[in-house]
Write a protein that holds these residues in place. Structure first.
Motif, PDB file in Angstrom:
ATOM      1  N   ILE A   5     -21.158 -27.873   1.686  1.00 45.06           N
ATOM      2  CA  ILE A   5     -22.018 -28.890   1.083  1.00 45.06           C
ATOM      3  C   ILE A   5     -22.700 -29.652   2.210  1.00 45.06           C
ATOM      4  CG2 ILE A   5     -22.118 -30.905  -0.426  1.00 45.06           C
ATOM      5  CD1 ILE A   5     -19.429 -29.925  -1.608  1.00 45.06           C
ATOM      6  N   VAL A   6     -24.022 -29.798   2.092  1.00 45.78           N
ATOM      7  CA  VAL A   6     -24.792 -30.498   3.121  1.00 45.78           C
ATOM      8  C   VAL A   6     -25.715 -31.501   2.434  1.00 45.78           C
ATOM      9  CG1 VAL A   6     -26.230 -30.249   5.168  1.00 45.78           C
ATOM     10  CG2 VAL A   6     -24.771 -28.346   4.450  1.00 45.78           C
ATOM     11  N   PHE A   7     -25.755 -32.711   3.002  1.00 49.38           N
ATOM     12  CA  PHE A   7     -26.591 -33.790   2.483  1.00 49.38           C
ATOM     13  C   PHE A   7     -27.681 -34.109   3.506  1.00 49.38           C
ATOM     14  CE2 PHE A   7     -22.318 -34.414   0.826  1.00 49.38           C
ATOM     15  CZ  PHE A   7     -22.559 -34.467  -0.533  1.00 49.38           C
ATOM     16  N   PHE A   8     -28.902 -34.313   3.019  1.00 48.58           N
ATOM     17  CA  PHE A   8     -30.044 -34.599   3.880  1.00 48.58           C
ATOM     18  C   PHE A   8     -30.767 -35.858   3.408  1.00 48.58           C
ATOM     19  CE2 PHE A   8     -29.373 -30.081   4.132  1.00 48.58           C
ATOM     20  CZ  PHE A   8     -29.618 -29.766   5.467  1.00 48.58           C
ATOM     21  N   ARG A   9     -31.279 -36.602   4.373  1.00 46.38           N
ATOM     22  CA  ARG A   9     -32.175 -37.716   4.076  1.00 46.38           C
ATOM     23  C   ARG A   9     -33.443 -37.522   4.905  1.00 46.38           C
ATOM     24  NH1 ARG A   9     -29.894 -43.220   5.484  1.00 46.38           N
ATOM     25  NH2 ARG A   9     -30.487 -42.618   7.594  1.00 46.38           N
ATOM     26  N   ALA A  10     -34.567 -37.725   4.283  1.00 48.13           N
ATOM     27  CA  ALA A  10     -35.862 -37.580   4.947  1.00 48.13           C
ATOM     28  C   ALA A  10     -36.155 -38.791   5.827  1.00 48.13           C
ATOM     29  CB  ALA A  10     -36.965 -37.434   3.905  1.00 48.13           C
ATOM     30  N   ARG A  11     -36.862 -38.538   6.924  1.00 45.34           N
ATOM     31  CA  ARG A  11     -37.344 -39.638   7.771  1.00 45.34           C
ATOM     32  C   ARG A  11     -38.343 -40.491   6.991  1.00 45.34           C
ATOM     33  NH1 ARG A  11     -36.214 -38.837  13.307  1.00 45.34           N
ATOM     34  NH2 ARG A  11     -35.692 -36.673  13.753  1.00 45.34           N
ATOM     35  N   ARG A  12     -39.211 -39.798   6.229  1.00 36.03           N
ATOM     36  CA  ARG A  12     -40.230 -40.476   5.429  1.00 36.03           C
ATOM     37  C   ARG A  12     -40.141 -39.958   3.991  1.00 36.03           C
ATOM     38  NH1 ARG A  12     -45.782 -39.270   7.806  1.00 36.03           N
ATOM     39  NH2 ARG A  12     -45.034 -37.203   7.297  1.00 36.03           N
ATOM     40  N   ILE A  72     -33.048 -16.302   8.299  1.00 37.19           N
ATOM     41  CA  ILE A  72     -33.539 -17.207   7.255  1.00 37.19           C
ATOM     42  C   ILE A  72     -32.971 -18.617   7.476  1.00 37.19           C
ATOM     43  CG2 ILE A  72     -33.349 -17.763   4.787  1.00 37.19           C
ATOM     44  CD1 ILE A  72     -33.644 -14.723   4.268  1.00 37.19           C
ATOM     45  N   TYR A  73     -31.717 -18.696   7.858  1.00 35.30           N
ATOM     46  CA  TYR A  73     -31.091 -19.991   8.153  1.00 35.30           C
ATOM     47  C   TYR A  73     -31.816 -20.653   9.319  1.00 35.30           C
ATOM     48  CZ  TYR A  73     -27.385 -23.388   9.190  1.00 35.30           C
ATOM     49  OH  TYR A  73     -26.676 -24.539   9.424  1.00 35.30           O
ATOM     50  N   MET A  74     -32.085 -19.873  10.356  1.00 35.39           N
ATOM     51  CA  MET A  74     -32.769 -20.401  11.530  1.00 35.39           C
ATOM     52  C   MET A  74     -34.175 -20.900  11.179  1.00 35.39           C
ATOM     53  SD  MET A  74     -30.546 -20.294  13.723  1.00 35.39           S
ATOM     54  CE  MET A  74     -29.005 -19.487  14.069  1.00 35.39           C
ATOM     55  N   GLU A  75     -34.890 -20.164  10.343  1.00 34.60           N
ATOM     56  CA  GLU A  75     -36.225 -20.582   9.912  1.00 34.60           C
ATOM     57  C   GLU A  75     -36.161 -21.890   9.131  1.00 34.60           C
ATOM     58  OE1 GLU A  75     -40.004 -19.141   7.178  1.00 34.60           O
ATOM     59  OE2 GLU A  75     -38.462 -17.671   7.692  1.00 34.60           O
ATOM     60  N   SER A  76     -35.173 -22.009   8.255  1.00 39.35           N
ATOM     61  CA  SER A  76     -34.993 -23.224   7.475  1.00 39.35           C
ATOM     62  C   SER A  76     -34.737 -24.421   8.395  1.00 39.35           C
ATOM     63  CB  SER A  76     -33.841 -23.052   6.486  1.00 39.35           C
ATOM     64  OG  SER A  76     -33.628 -24.241   5.770  1.00 39.35           O
ATOM     65  N   ILE A  77     -33.878 -24.243   9.388  1.00 41.01           N
ATOM     66  CA  ILE A  77     -33.590 -25.322  10.343  1.00 41.01           C
ATOM     67  C   ILE A  77     -34.859 -25.754  11.066  1.00 41.01           C
ATOM     68  CG2 ILE A  77     -32.492 -25.802  12.578  1.00 41.01           C
ATOM     69  CD1 ILE A  77     -30.082 -24.219  11.614  1.00 41.01           C
ATOM     70  N   GLU A  78     -35.641 -24.792  11.516  1.00 38.25           N
ATOM     71  CA  GLU A  78     -36.877 -25.115  12.244  1.00 38.25           C
ATOM     72  C   GLU A  78     -37.845 -25.933  11.394  1.00 38.25           C
ATOM     73  OE1 GLU A  78     -38.609 -21.562  13.865  1.00 38.25           O
ATOM     74  OE2 GLU A  78     -36.778 -21.073  14.974  1.00 38.25           O
ATOM     75  N   ARG A  79     -37.893 -25.651  10.108  1.00 35.45           N
ATOM     76  CA  ARG A  79     -38.795 -26.389   9.218  1.00 35.45           C
ATOM     77  C   ARG A  79     -38.266 -27.791   8.901  1.00 35.45           C
ATOM     78  NH1 ARG A  79     -41.288 -22.799   4.369  1.00 35.45           N
ATOM     79  NH2 ARG A  79     -42.082 -21.069   5.609  1.00 35.45           N
ATOM     80  N   VAL A  80     -36.960 -27.891   8.677  1.00 38.09           N
ATOM     81  CA  VAL A  80     -36.388 -29.131   8.143  1.00 38.09           C
ATOM     82  C   VAL A  80     -35.994 -30.134   9.228  1.00 38.09           C
ATOM     83  CG1 VAL A  80     -34.432 -30.057   6.831  1.00 38.09           C
ATOM     84  CG2 VAL A  80     -35.646 -28.029   6.011  1.00 38.09           C
ATOM     85  N   ARG A  81     -35.489 -29.679  10.343  1.00 34.88           N
ATOM     86  CA  ARG A  81     -34.973 -30.592  11.372  1.00 34.88           C
ATOM     87  C   ARG A  81     -35.963 -31.708  11.753  1.00 34.88           C
ATOM     88  NH1 ARG A  81     -32.340 -27.605  15.902  1.00 34.88           N
ATOM     89  NH2 ARG A  81     -30.452 -27.852  14.676  1.00 34.88           N
ATOM     90  N   PRO A  82     -37.243 -31.404  11.980  1.00 28.20           N
ATOM     91  CA  PRO A  82     -38.162 -32.487  12.377  1.00 28.20           C
ATOM     92  C   PRO A  82     -38.426 -33.513  11.262  1.00 28.20           C
ATOM     93  CG  PRO A  82     -39.166 -30.317  12.763  1.00 28.20           C
ATOM     94  CD  PRO A  82     -37.894 -30.088  12.029  1.00 28.20           C
ATOM     95  N   LEU A  83     -38.125 -33.144  10.018  1.00 31.58           N
ATOM     96  CA  LEU A  83     -38.426 -34.009   8.875  1.00 31.58           C
ATOM     97  C   LEU A  83     -37.240 -34.855   8.429  1.00 31.58           C
ATOM     98  CD1 LEU A  83     -40.305 -31.355   6.711  1.00 31.58           C
ATOM     99  CD2 LEU A  83     -41.298 -33.032   8.291  1.00 31.58           C
ATOM    100  N   ARG A  84     -36.052 -34.501   8.858  1.00 34.63           N
ATOM    101  CA  ARG A  84     -34.858 -35.185   8.363  1.00 34.63           C
ATOM    102  C   ARG A  84     -34.407 -36.290   9.304  1.00 34.63           C
ATOM    103  NH1 ARG A  84     -30.439 -33.743  11.352  1.00 34.63           N
ATOM    104  NH2 ARG A  84     -30.359 -31.638  12.198  1.00 34.63           N
ATOM    105  N   ASP A  85     -33.801 -37.296   8.697  1.00 34.03           N
ATOM    106  CA  ASP A  85     -33.249 -38.416   9.441  1.00 34.03           C
ATOM    107  C   ASP A  85     -31.732 -38.310   9.498  1.00 34.03           C
ATOM    108  OD1 ASP A  85     -33.224 -41.016  10.665  1.00 34.03           O
ATOM    109  OD2 ASP A  85     -32.668 -41.857   8.733  1.00 34.03           O
ATOM    110  N   LEU A  86     -31.155 -37.696   8.486  1.00 36.01           N
ATOM    111  CA  LEU A  86     -29.705 -37.627   8.353  1.00 36.01           C
ATOM    112  C   LEU A  86     -29.297 -36.260   7.831  1.00 36.01           C
ATOM    113  CD1 LEU A  86     -27.193 -40.024   7.116  1.00 36.01           C
ATOM    114  CD2 LEU A  86     -27.864 -38.407   5.353  1.00 36.01           C
ATOM    115  N   ARG A  87     -28.175 -35.773   8.340  1.00 41.25           N
ATOM    116  CA  ARG A  87     -27.599 -34.522   7.836  1.00 41.25           C
ATOM    117  C   ARG A  87     -26.093 -34.633   7.947  1.00 41.25           C
ATOM    118  NH1 ARG A  87     -25.121 -30.070   9.783  1.00 41.25           N
ATOM    119  NH2 ARG A  87     -25.426 -28.108   8.678  1.00 41.25           N
ATOM    120  N   TYR A  88     -25.403 -34.552   6.821  1.00 38.78           N
ATOM    121  CA  TYR A  88     -23.939 -34.527   6.789  1.00 38.78           C
ATOM    122  C   TYR A  88     -23.520 -33.217   6.151  1.00 38.78           C
ATOM    123  CZ  TYR A  88     -23.830 -39.559   7.674  1.00 38.78           C
ATOM    124  OH  TYR A  88     -23.985 -40.809   8.223  1.00 38.78           O
TER     125      TYR A  88
END
Length: 102
Positions: A5-12, A72-88
């Motif tokens: 289970i992973v939780f994300f919060r957007a920077r914006r 596919i996991y690596m592609e997802s990380i590349e897209r999401v990492r710059p947009l997220r503020d938090l990841r648990y």
């Protein structure tokens, strides 16, 4: 079975949709038995810091490890990492109805 289970919060706020799209790529990863990506329902009275939730089920630790190294996991990380503020993230193993520490 391993539950992931992973939780994300957007920077914006305006990036939540793009995070959802980027994480939805994970549904194509063949190593998950089950994979869901959803917006947080925001029903908690005490805190609603989470925007998007990823829930996955994997046969074992090897399947989870393969999932995390798949392109596919690596592609997802590349897209999401710059947009997220938090990841648990949390991983736990289910054995005969009981959770077991990994």
């Amino acid at each position: 079975m391993i539950r992931h289970i992973v939780f994300f919060r957007a920077r914006r706020r305006e990036d939540v949709g793009e995070i959802l799209v980027g994480l939805s790529l994970l549904k194509q990863n063949p190593h998950a038995q089950r994979l869901e990506v959803a917006l947080n329902g925001r029903m908690d009275q005490l805190g609603n810091e989470v925007d998007v939730v990823v829930y996955g089920e994997f046969a074992d630790r090897d399947a989870l490890a393969a999932y995390k190294t798949h392109p596919i996991y690596m592609e997802s990380i590349e897209r999401v990492r710059p947009l997220r503020d938090l990841r648990y993230a949390a991983d736990f193993e289910m054995v005969e109805g009981y959770s077991v520490r990994l």
